[in-house]
Design a protein around this motif. Structure first.
Motif, mmCIF file in Angstrom:
data_model
loop_
_atom_site.group_PDB
_atom_site.id
_atom_site.type_symbol
_atom_site.label_atom_id
_atom_site.label_comp_id
_atom_site.label_asym_id
_atom_site.label_seq_id
_atom_site.Cartn_x
_atom_site.Cartn_y
_atom_site.Cartn_z
ATOM 1 N N GLY A 106 0.807 -1.225 0.000
ATOM 2 C CA GLY A 106 0.000 0.000 0.000
ATOM 3 C C GLY A 106 0.835 1.268 0.000
ATOM 4 O O GLY A 106 1.936 1.319 0.555
ATOM 5 N N LEU A 107 0.296 2.292 -0.619
ATOM 6 C CA LEU A 107 0.995 3.577 -0.770
ATOM 7 C C LEU A 107 0.111 4.728 -0.320
ATOM 8 O O LEU A 107 -1.056 4.810 -0.724
ATOM 9 C CB LEU A 107 1.379 3.787 -2.238
ATOM 10 N N ASN A 108 0.644 5.585 0.533
ATOM 11 C CA ASN A 108 0.028 6.891 0.764
ATOM 12 C C ASN A 108 0.720 7.820 -0.224
ATOM 13 O O ASN A 108 1.849 8.259 -0.008
ATOM 14 C CB ASN A 108 0.229 7.353 2.203
ATOM 15 N N ALA A 109 0.049 8.061 -1.350
ATOM 16 C CA ALA A 109 0.663 8.686 -2.519
ATOM 17 C C ALA A 109 1.243 10.062 -2.199
ATOM 18 O O ALA A 109 0.810 10.730 -1.241
ATOM 19 C CB ALA A 109 -0.372 8.801 -3.635
ATOM 20 N N PRO A 110 2.237 10.517 -2.979
ATOM 21 C CA PRO A 110 2.860 11.824 -2.736
ATOM 22 C C PRO A 110 1.831 12.938 -2.577
ATOM 23 O O PRO A 110 0.924 13.085 -3.402
ATOM 24 C CB PRO A 110 3.727 12.025 -3.984
ATOM 25 N N HIS A 111 1.987 13.693 -1.500
ATOM 26 C CA HIS A 111 1.027 14.745 -1.169
ATOM 27 C C HIS A 111 1.722 15.775 -0.277
ATOM 28 O O HIS A 111 2.865 15.581 0.148
ATOM 29 C CB HIS A 111 -0.200 14.161 -0.454
ATOM 30 N N THR A 112 1.011 16.852 0.002
ATOM 31 C CA THR A 112 1.517 17.878 0.917
ATOM 32 C C THR A 112 0.431 18.259 1.908
ATOM 33 O O THR A 112 -0.756 18.041 1.659
ATOM 34 C CB THR A 112 1.959 19.158 0.174
ATOM 35 N N HIS A 113 0.861 18.840 3.035
ATOM 36 C CA HIS A 113 -0.057 19.454 3.991
ATOM 37 C C HIS A 113 0.308 20.934 4.062
ATOM 38 O O HIS A 113 1.323 21.294 4.667
ATOM 39 C CB HIS A 113 0.067 18.804 5.369
ATOM 40 N N PRO A 114 -0.468 21.801 3.432
ATOM 41 C CA PRO A 114 -0.072 23.217 3.340
ATOM 42 C C PRO A 114 -0.064 23.959 4.661
ATOM 43 O O PRO A 114 0.569 24.999 4.771
ATOM 44 C CB PRO A 114 -1.123 23.801 2.377
ATOM 45 N N ARG A 115 -0.758 23.423 5.680
ATOM 46 C CA ARG A 115 -0.869 24.173 6.930
ATOM 47 C C ARG A 115 -0.205 23.492 8.130
ATOM 48 O O ARG A 115 -0.376 23.943 9.256
ATOM 49 C CB ARG A 115 -2.354 24.426 7.243
ATOM 50 N N ALA A 116 0.547 22.414 7.913
ATOM 51 C CA ALA A 116 1.072 21.721 9.088
ATOM 52 C C ALA A 116 2.299 20.872 8.789
ATOM 53 O O ALA A 116 2.447 20.327 7.695
ATOM 54 C CB ALA A 116 -0.005 20.819 9.694
ATOM 55 N N THR A 117 3.153 20.759 9.793
ATOM 56 C CA THR A 117 4.185 19.736 9.837
ATOM 57 C C THR A 117 3.527 18.460 10.356
ATOM 58 O O THR A 117 2.624 18.512 11.188
ATOM 59 C CB THR A 117 5.325 20.168 10.785
ATOM 60 N N GLU A 118 3.988 17.309 9.849
ATOM 61 C CA GLU A 118 3.414 16.028 10.258
ATOM 62 C C GLU A 118 4.496 15.169 10.912
ATOM 63 O O GLU A 118 5.621 15.079 10.426
ATOM 64 C CB GLU A 118 2.847 15.293 9.048
ATOM 65 N N MET A 119 4.128 14.505 12.018
ATOM 66 C CA MET A 119 5.008 13.541 12.667
ATOM 67 C C MET A 119 4.260 12.215 12.749
ATOM 68 O O MET A 119 3.133 12.169 13.241
ATOM 69 C CB MET A 119 5.398 14.012 14.074
ATOM 70 N N VAL A 120 4.873 11.137 12.239
ATOM 71 C CA VAL A 120 4.216 9.831 12.280
ATOM 72 C C VAL A 120 4.912 8.917 13.289
ATOM 73 O O VAL A 120 6.135 8.939 13.428
ATOM 74 C CB VAL A 120 4.180 9.141 10.893
ATOM 75 N N PHE A 121 4.104 8.123 13.986
ATOM 76 C CA PHE A 121 4.579 7.105 14.919
ATOM 77 C C PHE A 121 4.082 5.765 14.405
ATOM 78 O O PHE A 121 2.874 5.571 14.214
ATOM 79 C CB PHE A 121 4.044 7.372 16.326
#
Length: 222
Positions: A106-121
């Protein structure tokens, strides 16, 4: 009598201005109320949602991140958001979360979040993750259960499950509503459509290839 330099008043004024609070930091830096639960039915939006008058504990509660989402789709991944639309009590607080589940491959396809930094655990599995800087440099790593990885605000990023089993992460954002722009959907699934001659020149492909991609990304009719 000593002459006063005509530049002195300007220098003094510049010094005074430099020590005064700028417009960006003047005024109230923090919230002026304890809570501002989003009124999602209101048409009023000023950098957020209007506050509703009556609130309950359910405005601050959401249990949707506890179970895996359905990854039976084109990309083999699904995002379950816990933003202000799901948790109205997040309004004005500047934080949100989501859960992302990935089928094998599975792929979370290339994208951006214009209003936030993201941290994944990473909850389970292993993922190949990465983001691309504005200098076109790929920063990538393989992360496994218990690991954390950060995607800076506004930069294109992705996650890919190359393992044989499912994977999942919890994402944290420094915005109540980070927004998501998928590159493929933004360019090939926009309404009205981005003109073919723009896409053929940008990607150096023919019209048939562009039409093929657009047809695959078109919303499914009920």
């Amino acid at each position: 009598m000593a002459m006063v330099s005509p530049l002195l008043p300007c220098a003094v004024m510049a010094l005074v201005v430099s020590v005064l609070p700028s417009q960006s930091v003047a005024g109230d830096p923090d919230l002026l109320q304890d809570i501002c639960v989003a009124d999602l039915t209101s048409g009023v939006k000023v950098n957020g949602f209007a506050c509703k008058a009556t609130v309950t504990e359910d405005d601050f509660y959401f249990k949707g991140l506890g179970a895996a989402g359905n990854t039976n789709n084109t990309y083999g991944s699904v995002v379950t958001g816990a933003n202000v639309e799901k948790v109205p009590g997040l309004n004005t607080l500047g934080v949100s979360m989501s859960r992302i589940d990935y089928a094998p491959g599975g792929l979370n396809a290339p994208h951006t979040h214009p209003r936030a930094t993201e941290m994944v655990f990473v909850l389970e599995g292993a993922l190949d993750v990465g983001f691309i800087t504005t200098g076109n440099k790929l920063i990538s790593k393989t992360i496994t259960a218990g690991d954390v990885f950060v995607f800076p605000r506004g930069l294109v990023h992705f996650q890919k499950n190359n393992g044989h089993g499912p994977a999942s992460v919890i994402s944290a954002f420094n915005s109540q509503f980070p927004g998501t722009q998928s590159l493929a959907m933004t360019l090939f699934g926009a309404t009205p459509a981005v003109p073919n001659n723009v896409l053929t020149k940008a990607f150096q492909v023919g019209t048939k290839e562009v039409e093929k991609i657009k047809s695959r990304l078109a919303p499914k009719k009920a």
